[in-house]
Scaffold this motif. Structure first.
Motif, mmCIF file in Angstrom:
data_model
loop_
_atom_site.group_PDB
_atom_site.id
_atom_site.type_symbol
_atom_site.label_atom_id
_atom_site.label_comp_id
_atom_site.label_asym_id
_atom_site.label_seq_id
_atom_site.Cartn_x
_atom_site.Cartn_y
_atom_site.Cartn_z
ATOM 1 N N GLU A 15 0.856 -1.179 0.000
ATOM 2 C CA GLU A 15 0.000 0.000 0.000
ATOM 3 C C GLU A 15 0.892 1.228 0.000
ATOM 4 O O GLU A 15 2.046 1.168 0.432
ATOM 5 C CB GLU A 15 -0.913 0.021 1.230
ATOM 6 C CG GLU A 15 -0.153 0.162 2.547
ATOM 7 C CD GLU A 15 -1.051 0.232 3.767
ATOM 8 O OE1 GLU A 15 -2.293 0.228 3.609
ATOM 9 O OE2 GLU A 15 -0.511 0.271 4.898
ATOM 10 N N LEU A 54 -5.756 13.225 -4.418
ATOM 11 C CA LEU A 54 -7.112 12.677 -4.483
ATOM 12 C C LEU A 54 -7.412 12.134 -5.881
ATOM 13 O O LEU A 54 -8.120 11.126 -6.032
ATOM 14 C CB LEU A 54 -8.126 13.747 -4.093
ATOM 15 C CG LEU A 54 -8.055 14.200 -2.628
ATOM 16 C CD1 LEU A 54 -9.056 15.321 -2.352
ATOM 17 C CD2 LEU A 54 -8.288 13.027 -1.690
ATOM 18 N N GLN A 92 -5.718 8.851 -6.005
ATOM 19 C CA GLN A 92 -6.448 7.871 -5.199
ATOM 20 C C GLN A 92 -7.625 7.283 -5.982
ATOM 21 O O GLN A 92 -7.943 6.102 -5.843
ATOM 22 C CB GLN A 92 -6.936 8.516 -3.906
ATOM 23 C CG GLN A 92 -7.508 7.518 -2.901
ATOM 24 C CD GLN A 92 -7.896 8.182 -1.618
ATOM 25 O OE1 GLN A 92 -8.452 9.288 -1.614
ATOM 26 N NE2 GLN A 92 -7.614 7.533 -0.497
ATOM 27 N N ARG A 93 -8.255 8.108 -6.783
ATOM 28 C CA ARG A 93 -9.354 7.598 -7.625
ATOM 29 C C ARG A 93 -8.824 6.666 -8.710
ATOM 30 O O ARG A 93 -9.512 5.714 -9.112
ATOM 31 C CB ARG A 93 -10.119 8.771 -8.250
ATOM 32 C CG ARG A 93 -10.935 9.582 -7.251
ATOM 33 C CD ARG A 93 -11.866 10.553 -7.936
ATOM 34 N NE ARG A 93 -11.147 11.602 -8.636
ATOM 35 C CZ ARG A 93 -10.798 12.765 -8.082
ATOM 36 N NH1 ARG A 93 -11.101 13.012 -6.811
ATOM 37 N NH2 ARG A 93 -10.170 13.689 -8.785
ATOM 38 N N TYR A 153 -5.977 4.798 -8.406
ATOM 39 C CA TYR A 153 -5.365 3.605 -7.806
ATOM 40 C C TYR A 153 -5.988 3.306 -6.441
ATOM 41 O O TYR A 153 -5.291 3.273 -5.418
ATOM 42 C CB TYR A 153 -3.854 3.815 -7.642
ATOM 43 C CG TYR A 153 -3.125 4.191 -8.906
ATOM 44 C CD1 TYR A 153 -2.863 3.242 -9.892
ATOM 45 C CD2 TYR A 153 -2.695 5.507 -9.111
ATOM 46 C CE1 TYR A 153 -2.185 3.587 -11.049
ATOM 47 C CE2 TYR A 153 -2.014 5.854 -10.269
ATOM 48 C CZ TYR A 153 -1.761 4.893 -11.232
ATOM 49 O OH TYR A 153 -1.090 5.246 -12.372
ATOM 50 N N PRO A 154 -7.300 3.081 -6.382
ATOM 51 C CA PRO A 154 -7.954 2.894 -5.080
ATOM 52 C C PRO A 154 -7.482 1.646 -4.336
ATOM 53 O O PRO A 154 -7.590 1.588 -3.110
ATOM 54 C CB PRO A 154 -9.439 2.800 -5.446
ATOM 55 C CG PRO A 154 -9.447 2.307 -6.862
ATOM 56 C CD PRO A 154 -8.243 2.930 -7.507
ATOM 57 N N LEU A 171 -3.492 3.135 -3.127
ATOM 58 C CA LEU A 171 -3.165 4.432 -2.541
ATOM 59 C C LEU A 171 -4.176 4.859 -1.482
ATOM 60 O O LEU A 171 -5.374 4.853 -1.710
ATOM 61 C CB LEU A 171 -3.092 5.513 -3.624
ATOM 62 C CG LEU A 171 -2.764 6.935 -3.149
ATOM 63 C CD1 LEU A 171 -1.399 6.983 -2.486
ATOM 64 C CD2 LEU A 171 -2.849 7.922 -4.315
ATOM 65 N N ARG A 172 -3.633 5.223 -0.310
ATOM 66 C CA ARG A 172 -4.431 5.828 0.750
ATOM 67 C C ARG A 172 -3.878 7.231 1.007
ATOM 68 O O ARG A 172 -2.671 7.442 1.002
ATOM 69 C CB ARG A 172 -4.357 4.993 2.031
ATOM 70 C CG ARG A 172 -4.867 3.583 1.878
ATOM 71 C CD ARG A 172 -4.446 2.710 3.054
ATOM 72 N NE ARG A 172 -4.998 3.192 4.325
ATOM 73 C CZ ARG A 172 -4.521 2.837 5.511
ATOM 74 N NH1 ARG A 172 -3.478 2.013 5.603
ATOM 75 N NH2 ARG A 172 -5.083 3.306 6.612
ATOM 76 N N VAL A 173 -4.773 8.179 1.225
ATOM 77 C CA VAL A 173 -4.371 9.568 1.427
ATOM 78 C C VAL A 173 -4.882 10.046 2.782
ATOM 79 O O VAL A 173 -6.048 9.851 3.117
ATOM 80 C CB VAL A 173 -4.931 10.482 0.312
ATOM 81 C CG1 VAL A 173 -4.559 11.941 0.587
ATOM 82 C CG2 VAL A 173 -4.399 10.047 -1.045
#
Length: 233
Positions: free
Chosen positions: A38, A55, A58-59, A61-62, A65-67
């Motif tokens: 992750e 963001l 993140q869309r 690579y959901p 990726l965590r933000v």
């Protein structure tokens, strides 16, 4: 989601020009290598469009990726603390988000855990940094090596991999600013953990500017070295 093997922590402060490429390189490197991972990007109160870039990523690579975000700028060390606390992997990799580190070299660090508890990416002698920073780094390495009686090749490198179980013990010691790598190195060595160094290439910034203040942060590096020696000895 199943827990990943590796958590990559990226502190981000006003790195809109570089962070997108860095995140993509990390994801491409680890997914190609077949790793379970992750990426945690910690937006440390950026004032540019870093948050929008993160963001958007993140869309895209959901699954990887965590933000997370600080409501205001707290410092590089504070962002690392947040990322390591949120990490779910057994191994945590910390690297800069300004494009100076190459994600592909992460695999060389990961290959040494185990047996080592922390593996640091050490800048080679041909690193094209500012002469006064190189001089300062040589002094920090010598001073810390002398005090710990252990050869330290790169005390302040921000590119390192470590066992999360080990680093959690030292989170309360993290300074908010740029002294966290120094703190980690000294704490791991004095607490008896195994530390290794792997040579890496570090590339000059082509975009943005460094957040490190040579005089202010250099003084902190020396104080951190003395602080850790006094704490453990």
């Amino acid at each position: 989601m199943n827990k990943p093997e590796i958590s990559v922590v990226l502190p981000v402060y006003n790195e809109a020009e570089a962070v997108e490429e860095v995140v993509q390189q990390v994801i491409e490197t680890l997914s190609t290598a077949g790793k379970s991972f992750e990426v945690l990007a910690i937006n440390d109160g950026s004032q540019d469009c870093s948050e929008e870039k993160l963001l958007k990523l993140q869309r895209e690579y959901p699954q990887w990726l965590r933000v997370a975000a600080h409501v205001h700028n707290k410092g590089n060390g504070a962002a690392l603390r947040t990322g390591i606390r949120l990490a779910r992997g057994e191994i945590v990799v910390c690297m800069d988000s300004d494009g100076q580190h190459r994600a592909a070299e992460m695999l060389n660090l990961l290959a040494k855990i185990p047996p080592y508890d922390m593996v640091v990416g050490a800048r080679t002698s041909d690193y094209a940094g500012k002469w006064y920073r190189n001089l300062g780094n040589h002094f920090y390495n010598w001073f810390a090596s002398w005090l710990t009686q252990y050869p330290i090749l790169d005390l302040t490198s921000g590119f390192r991999a470590m066992r999360r179980e080990a680093v959690l013990h030292f989170l309360p010691l993290f300074p908010a600013g740029f002294s966290s790598p120094t703190t980690l190195t000294m704490a791991f060595l004095k607490a008896g953990y195994s530390v290794a160094y792997v040579p890496i290439q570090v590339y000059p910034r082509t975009l943005g500017k460094s957040k490190i203040n040579v005089l202010k942060d250099g003084r902190k590096f020396v104080l951190i070295i003395l602080r850790m020696i006094m704490l453990y000895d």
